[in-house]
Design an enzyme around this catalytic site. Structure first.
Site, PDB file in Angstrom:
ATOM      1  N   ASP A 141       7.961   6.634  -3.419  1.00 18.47           N
ATOM      2  CA  ASP A 141       7.705   5.567  -2.528  1.00 18.47           C
ATOM      3  C   ASP A 141       7.791   4.213  -3.346  1.00 18.47           C
ATOM      4  OD1 ASP A 141       6.906   3.090  -1.075  1.00 18.47           O
ATOM      5  OD2 ASP A 141       5.884   4.367   0.041  1.00 18.47           O
ATOM      6  N   HIS A 142       8.860   3.267  -3.618  1.00 22.33           N
ATOM      7  CA  HIS A 142       8.910   2.563  -4.905  1.00 22.33           C
ATOM      8  C   HIS A 142       7.785   1.526  -4.372  1.00 22.33           C
ATOM      9  CE1 HIS A 142      11.112  -0.091  -1.974  1.00 22.33           C
ATOM     10  NE2 HIS A 142      10.831  -1.161  -2.918  1.00 22.33           N
ATOM     11  N   HIS A 165       6.246   2.895   3.234  1.00 22.55           N
ATOM     12  CA  HIS A 165       5.815   1.532   2.690  1.00 22.55           C
ATOM     13  C   HIS A 165       4.525   1.170   3.075  1.00 22.55           C
ATOM     14  CE1 HIS A 165       9.388   2.165   0.363  1.00 22.55           C
ATOM     15  NE2 HIS A 165      10.347   1.297   1.273  1.00 22.55           N
TER      16      HIS A 165
HETATM   17  C1  BG6 Z   1      13.650  -0.060   1.452  1.00 20.82           C
HETATM   18  C2  BG6 Z   1      14.004  -0.149   2.528  1.00 20.82           C
HETATM   19  O1  BG6 Z   1      13.108   1.060   1.325  1.00 20.82           O
HETATM   20  O2  BG6 Z   1      12.774  -0.942   0.961  1.00 20.82           O
HETATM   21  C3  BG6 Z   1      14.884  -1.686   3.041  1.00 20.82           C
HETATM   22  O3  BG6 Z   1      15.326   0.651   3.013  1.00 20.82           O
HETATM   23  C4  BG6 Z   1      13.957  -2.945   2.469  1.00 20.82           C
HETATM   24  O4  BG6 Z   1      15.410  -1.822   4.060  1.00 20.82           O
HETATM   25  C5  BG6 Z   1      13.440  -2.303   0.854  1.00 20.82           C
HETATM   26  O5  BG6 Z   1      14.535  -3.797   2.448  1.00 20.82           O
HETATM   27  C6  BG6 Z   1      12.317  -3.429   0.760  1.00 20.82           C
HETATM   28  O6  BG6 Z   1      11.839  -3.370  -0.674  1.00 20.82           O
HETATM   29  P1  BG6 Z   1      11.461  -4.430  -1.374  1.00 20.82           P
HETATM   30  O7  BG6 Z   1      10.844  -3.804  -2.810  1.00 20.82           O
HETATM   31  O8  BG6 Z   1      12.329  -5.549  -1.518  1.00 20.82           O
HETATM   32  O9  BG6 Z   1      10.228  -5.028  -0.678  1.00 20.82           O
END
Ligand code: BG6
Length: 493
Positions: free
Chosen positions: A180-181, A243
């Site tokens: 989960d990045h 997230h």
């Molecule tokens: C991704 C989603 O996991 O996270 C996207 O699939 C979303 O829809 C993105 O835009 C948001 O990531 P960050 O790091 O830009 O907040």
């Protein structure tokens, strides 16, 4: 604290894909620049079509230059390029994995600890691990073997369980790194530290003082060219399922028994499993969905979701809000309002905690205190408190204590850089345990299902607007309302 890294080889499946190009190769270059890659580390990019070595190296140079425009250290880049090879696993080559094994078994070139990063279609996760296992490349004897699985880990609880069953035929839990990045973001890692390395916050962090909590993750962007993916996913699965729920877990977990990956993940699992299931028989009081219609974002006219999709029968949400309760002594009775949206009036991720009414109410009552933790774009912590307006009368106003968690001189580390480093360190604290992934699916699945079955047209909000008025239906009481922004006064229309 800097952890030691064993010499290793990173095998990157999906090396010609978007994630590899935009995040993984530039991230690995940066780690090299910071002196954080182990000496002799090798990176084997794997794709379906043949690419010759020179061309592949040129391609990587390009990715790095594109990302760090004008700020590339050429000597480090040359060192980084020398770590790289490319291997084609052509779809019709039955011997592809035997050949990979032969190449990798050359110990004079490839350090024998192997990390496999699967940046491929989810349907390929299981089969690739199976092939690796068949040729003995997942077995840990003298050396470690780790597998990174990109998100999503399944599309619901049964598919997550099926994927898990397929992976664990050949891997132990400690070998599986589920991404989960958001967990690679410094601002998220800071939640735990800010809560537990201070004494002033934690005593207030419970139902005695807290009225409710709002966790918000909104974007100004629309779904762009990902319409097909998005329409099979929706905001609840795309953002909330991992997230936002991970942000909630870090905000609400008990203090881990220690700071080991197991200690941290156990505390998160506990709280995720204590979230009360959402009652599907009174869903409208607990969950709200909407879709963006045409509107204006940053002065530009943009189309609505259904128009972009070219299908006006879709009921897939681009806005999702849930009310959750956590059944434990600390959080009994405290509502958690979590929401995510595309094409809202601002892009902001934050945790906003509203405190209960103060014991002394003057002049008909004053604003309640807020504590707001900004995650992105601003990383900050803010407290809104009441203070006397200097003068002859007794009146108060809200003032704010506002501190940046990030200073201009601080290093900006991309989430994937942090996660790649953790992978090589064998630190899976910032990767999901299977029990976390399962608890998250268990929670959202019934809502996803109920929403998919309800084919009534979905509530629309103009792109660029604030939360739809109708979303207020999920609030527990009339004096609760959305906080629209991190700014002072962000709780007012
Ligand atoms: C991704 C989603 O996991 O996270 C996207 O699939 C979303 O829809 C993105 O835009 C948001 O990531 P960050 O790091 O830009 O907040």
């Amino acid at each position: 604290m800097t952890k030691k890294i064993d010499p290793c080889t990173l095998v990157l499946f999906g090396a010609t894909g978007n994630l590899a190009r935009v995040k993984l190769y530039p991230g690995l270059y940066r780690l090299d620049l910071l002196g954080r890659l182990p000496e002799n580390m090798k990176i084997m990019g794997v794709g379906r079509r043949p690419i010759d070595h020179e061309k592949w190296c040129e391609g990587i140079k390009d990715m790095v230059h594109k990302k760090f425009k004008g700020k590339v250290d050429e000597a480090v880049l040359a060192r980084f390029i020398a770590r790289n090879v490319y291997k084609a696993n052509e779809p019709d080559d039955a011997q592809a994995f035997d050949k990979m094994k032969d190449i990798l078994s050359d110990e004079s070139v490839y350090p024998q600890n192997f990390a496999y990063f699967l940046s491929v279609r989810p349907v390929d996760f299981g089969p690739i691990v199976e092939e690796l296992a068949k040729v003995g490349l997942t077995q840990e004897d003298k050396y470690w073997r780790r597998v990174v699985v990109e998100k999503p880990f399944g599309t619901d609880l049964p598919s997550a369980k099926a994927l898990q069953a397929s992976l664990t035929k050949n891997l132990d839990e400690h070998q599986i790194y589920r991404i989960d990045h958001y967990l690679g973001k410094s601002a998220l890692q800071n939640i735990l530290l800010q809560r537990f390395t201070n004494t002033i916050l934690e005593p207030l962090w419970n139902n005695e003082y807290i009225d409710h909590v709002q966790i918000t993750n909104t974007e100004k962007l629309g779904v762009g060219d990902r319409t097909e993916f998005y329409d099979s996913t929706g905001a609840l699965r795309d953002m909330i399922q991992s997230h936002v729920l991970q942000t909630l877990a870090l905000t609400t977990m008990e203090m881990p028994k220690d700071l080991t990956p197991d200690g941290i993940r156990e505390a998160k699992i506990d709280v995720l499993e204590q979230i009360r299931p959402i009652p599907v028989d009174e869903l409208e009081k607990h969950a709200f969905r909407a879709q963006y219609a045409a509107g204006e974002v940053a002065g530009e006219k943009v189309p609505g979701y259904l128009e972009e999709l070219g299908d006006d029968s879709s009921v897939v949400e681009t806005y999702a809000a849930l009310k959750l309760f956590i059944d434990n002594p600390r959080w009994k009775g405290v509502p958690f309002y979590i929401r995510t949206a595309k094409r809202l009036h601002e892009a902001d991720t934050r945790i906003a905690i509203r405190f209960k009414k103060a014991p002394m109410q003057i002049n008909g009552g004053q604003d309640q205190n807020w504590l707001v933790i900004g995650i992105q774009p601003r990383e900050c912590i803010k407290m809104e408190i009441q203070s006397k307006i200097p003068g002859l009368d007794i009146n108060t106003r809200t003032i704010e204590l506002d501190a940046d968690n990030r200073k201009s001189e601080d290093d900006t580390v991309d989430a994937y850089e942090a996660l790649l480093l953790n992978l090589m360190q064998g630190d899976n604290a910032n990767y999901l345990h299977i029990s976390e992934a399962e608890a998250q699916w268990r929670l959202v699945d019934p809502v996803v299902k109920a929403w998919a079955e309800d084919r009534k047209p979905v509530h629309q909000y103009p792109a660029g607007s604030q939360d739809p008025e109708a979303s207020k239906v999920i609030f527990e009481s009339e004096d609760q309302f959305w906080r629209y922004s991190i700014a002072l006064g962000g709780d007012k229309h």
